[in-house]
Design a protein around this motif. Structure first.
Motif, PDB file in Angstrom:
ATOM      1  N   THR A 207      65.065 -22.338  -9.263  1.00 25.35           N
ATOM      2  CA  THR A 207      65.033 -21.659  -7.963  1.00 25.35           C
ATOM      3  C   THR A 207      63.627 -21.761  -7.372  1.00 25.35           C
ATOM      4  N   ASP A 256      67.511 -15.326  -3.106  1.00 18.80           N
ATOM      5  CA  ASP A 256      67.694 -14.273  -2.105  1.00 18.80           C
ATOM      6  C   ASP A 256      66.391 -13.525  -1.860  1.00 18.80           C
ATOM      7  N   TYR A 280      70.366 -24.158   6.604  1.00 21.25           N
ATOM      8  CA  TYR A 280      70.229 -24.265   5.155  1.00 21.25           C
ATOM      9  C   TYR A 280      69.701 -25.652   4.826  1.00 21.25           C
ATOM     10  N   ASN A 295      73.009 -28.909  -4.429  1.00 19.15           N
ATOM     11  CA  ASN A 295      74.130 -28.115  -3.929  1.00 19.15           C
ATOM     12  C   ASN A 295      75.416 -28.434  -4.679  1.00 19.15           C
ATOM     13  N   ARG A 325      80.246 -24.289  -0.523  1.00 22.65           N
ATOM     14  CA  ARG A 325      79.010 -23.604  -0.926  1.00 22.65           C
ATOM     15  C   ARG A 325      77.956 -23.710   0.172  1.00 22.65           C
ATOM     16  N   HIS A 326      77.857 -24.868   0.793  1.00 25.31           N
ATOM     17  CA  HIS A 326      76.911 -25.041   1.893  1.00 25.31           C
ATOM     18  C   HIS A 326      77.218 -24.072   3.037  1.00 25.31           C
ATOM     19  N   ARG A 328      78.854 -21.258   2.835  1.00 29.48           N
ATOM     20  CA  ARG A 328      78.605 -19.877   2.380  1.00 29.48           C
ATOM     21  C   ARG A 328      77.114 -19.551   2.353  1.00 29.48           C
ATOM     22  N   ARG A 329      76.307 -20.501   1.861  1.00 29.20           N
ATOM     23  CA  ARG A 329      74.877 -20.216   1.800  1.00 29.20           C
ATOM     24  C   ARG A 329      74.294 -20.124   3.209  1.00 29.20           C
ATOM     25  N   SER A 330      74.779 -20.947   4.125  1.00 25.17           N
ATOM     26  CA  SER A 330      74.343 -20.844   5.517  1.00 25.17           C
ATOM     27  C   SER A 330      74.673 -19.469   6.067  1.00 25.17           C
ATOM     28  N   GLU A 332      75.162 -16.687   4.229  1.00 23.73           N
ATOM     29  CA  GLU A 332      74.376 -15.664   3.522  1.00 23.73           C
ATOM     30  C   GLU A 332      72.954 -15.575   4.066  1.00 23.73           C
ATOM     31  N   ILE A 333      72.355 -16.722   4.377  1.00 17.49           N
ATOM     32  CA  ILE A 333      70.996 -16.723   4.943  1.00 17.49           C
ATOM     33  C   ILE A 333      70.978 -15.932   6.247  1.00 17.49           C
TER      34      ILE A 333
END
Length: 521
Positions: A207, A256, A280, A295, A325-326, A328-330, A332-333
């Motif tokens: 990370t 996060d 992202y 990813n 996942r891409h 979702r992460r976009s 979440e950001i």
């Protein structure tokens, strides 16, 4: 209305201005943008005088004798002729550079000429401060400075460009600030060194944490261990000084906690009038970049571990998992930033974007449908989808003349219309805008074949009409929204002729003329 005025308006209708819909991507630091007054911020990693990496402390300052490549602005392949550029264009970086540093050292200077000089060198023992002027002769563009007999005690090096006094506190150069002035939004992908700098997912520490980032006090902002990218504080300082919105790229491996700290920093320090476009990483779809592999591996590991929503419908295809996942992460950001700025800032200051591969509208649709089933309406989480609708001369003969290349580019942008319209209409069907995170004429790829004519085509006055047509007729007239031109500056070479100009001081090239016209200037 007087008859003559009415007739004049019919003959010459007021031109629509797209001033608020054209942004620009900034080239990676240390090249033709000449962004910083202090050249030290963009030097290459320090080397031993004999070669190899020099020992440095946590902030990047040397612990032994060293040499630094202050800059190399020679045309691409000048060091291994023949050069790519048939005209051999080289921007003027000559003049007297003001050097200062804590400590003492014997200095030698070299480059692409024996005429480099060191003048007015002085040491002030009361301040433990050495100062000198480094003279780069006219027509030369490579400066290498060697520091010896330092005792490993040299720190706080500054090398200010010609025209700025040693006492100057100015951070960004005047030509750079002038060049970005027309654009309401700046994209910092290359400033953030977004491509290929993230850790490998299989590493024990996989990370990117807040403590990994560069700080304004670091010796240089180029890659250094786990540190990469211009400090966020410096990006904020530019946005505040120039009064710009920012388009930022969050590292693919950012935790996060990293994102929360970034959101808090921007909430505290960024001009309250500046909007933040959130993407992202960059081109997570693109297998040419390590972030795509990261990813995919993260998605596969998550599904294997169980209890993942990436396969909440029983999906077994890893390629679908990685796209989800891409998305979702976009999402979440965006949510992390909204938690810091307030939910009512969505679409105003906070503008999350889901970017993907422009030629695959079916994949955008698949991701949006998954978001809709899993979280709710996508327009509650994103303001736009985005792609990079470049147009290129790939269909031209290998030995094409500039005329043939320009004609092929014209056909290429027109051929894009159905694909662009499909993506724009898809965005509208979900209540979203459609952005171009990058775009413009693409004649790169790394192949030196016919590179001279490709460069000539990009410098041709007819490039103005091509760029104008690509943005207005083949983007804005179709319903496309924000277009982030790539890039502000760049060299011209086999790797591309991306820049609006090859020199930050030149803002009247054919590409620039198209931007000025689109902006109603």
């Amino acid at each position: 209305m007087p008859l003559l005025v009415a007739l004049a308006l019919l003959a010459f209708p007021p031109q629509t201005s797209y001033r608020d819909k054209i942004g620009v991507g900034l080239e990676g630091i240390g090249s033709r943008g000449l962004e910083f007054v202090d050249v030290m911020k963009t030097t290459r990693p320090l080397e031993k005088p004999s070669g190899g990496p020099a020992k440095i402390d946590a902030n990047g300052w040397p612990l032994e004798d060293f040499k630094l490549v202050a800059f190399d602005m020679r045309p691409v392949m000048a060091w291994a002729p023949p050069m790519d550029d048939p005209e051999g264009y080289q921007m003027d970086v000559s003049g007297s550079y003001s050097l200062s540093f804590k400590g003492k050292a014997d200095l030698t200077i070299a480059g692409d000429s024996p005429d480099f000089k060191i003048a007015n060198k002085k040491y002030d023992p009361a301040q433990n401060l050495t100062t000198a002027d480094l003279i780069c002769p006219k027509g030369k563009a490579l400066m290498v400075v060697t520091f010896q007999n330092t005792g490993g005690a040299v720190k706080d090096i500054h090398l200010l460009r010609p025209g700025y006094s040693r006492a100057s506190k100015q951070v960004f150069t005047t030509p750079f600030l002038k060049a970005i002035q027309p654009f309401p939004v700046l994209r910092f992908m290359d400033w953030l060194d977004s491509n290929g700098t993230n850790p490998f997912y299989g590493d024990a520490k996989n990370t990117t944490e807040w403590s990994d980032r560069h700080l304004p006090t670091d010796a240089t902002y180029t890659r250094q261990g786990r540190k990469f990218g211009v400090p966020w504080e410096t990006i904020i300082a530019l946005a505040n000084e120039a009064k710009k919105d920012v388009w930022i790229n969050i590292p693919v491996a950012a935790s996060d906690d990293y994102i929360k700290n970034l959101a808090a920093l921007m909430k505290r320090d960024l001009n309250p009038q500046s909007a933040i476009y959130l993407e992202y990483n960059n081109e997570v779809w693109n297998w040419g970049f390590l972030q795509s592999t990261y990813n995919r591996m993260a998605a596969e590991a998550e599904v294997k571990a169980g209890n993942s929503n990436l396969n909440n419908d029983g999906e077994k295809n890893w390629d679908v998992w990685r796209r989800r996942r891409h998305a979702r992460r976009s999402l979440e950001i965006g949510q992390i930033f909204l938690n810091a700025f307030g939910k009512d800032s969505f679409g105003k200051r906070i503008r999350p974007v889901m970017a993907w591969w422009v030629i695959a509208p079916d994949q955008y649709k698949d991701m949006l449908e998954w978001v809709k089933r899993t979280y709710g309406a996508p327009n509650k989480y994103f303001v736009a989808i985005a792609g990079a609708p470049y147009f290129n001369p790939h269909e031209a003969p290998k030995t094409a003349s500039p005329d043939q290349l320009l004609a092929t580019l014209r056909r290429a942008t027109d051929a894009w219309v159905p694909g662009r319209k499909t993506l724009i209409d898809l965005a509208k069907s979900y209540g979203l805008k459609c952005y171009a995170y990058e775009g413009g004429p693409d004649s790169g790829g790394g192949d030196p074949t016919n590179v001279a004519n490709r460069i000539r085509a990009h410098r041709d006055p007819r490039m103005k009409e091509l760029v104008y047509r690509d943005l207005k007729t083949n983007w804005f007239d179709l319903g496309g929204d924000l277009f982030m031109y790539f890039t502000l500056t760049s060299a011209s070479s086999r790797y591309g002729m991306w820049g609006l100009s090859e020199d930050i001081t030149q803002t009247n090239t054919p590409k620039w003329q198209a931007i000025h016209q689109l902006m109603g200037k």
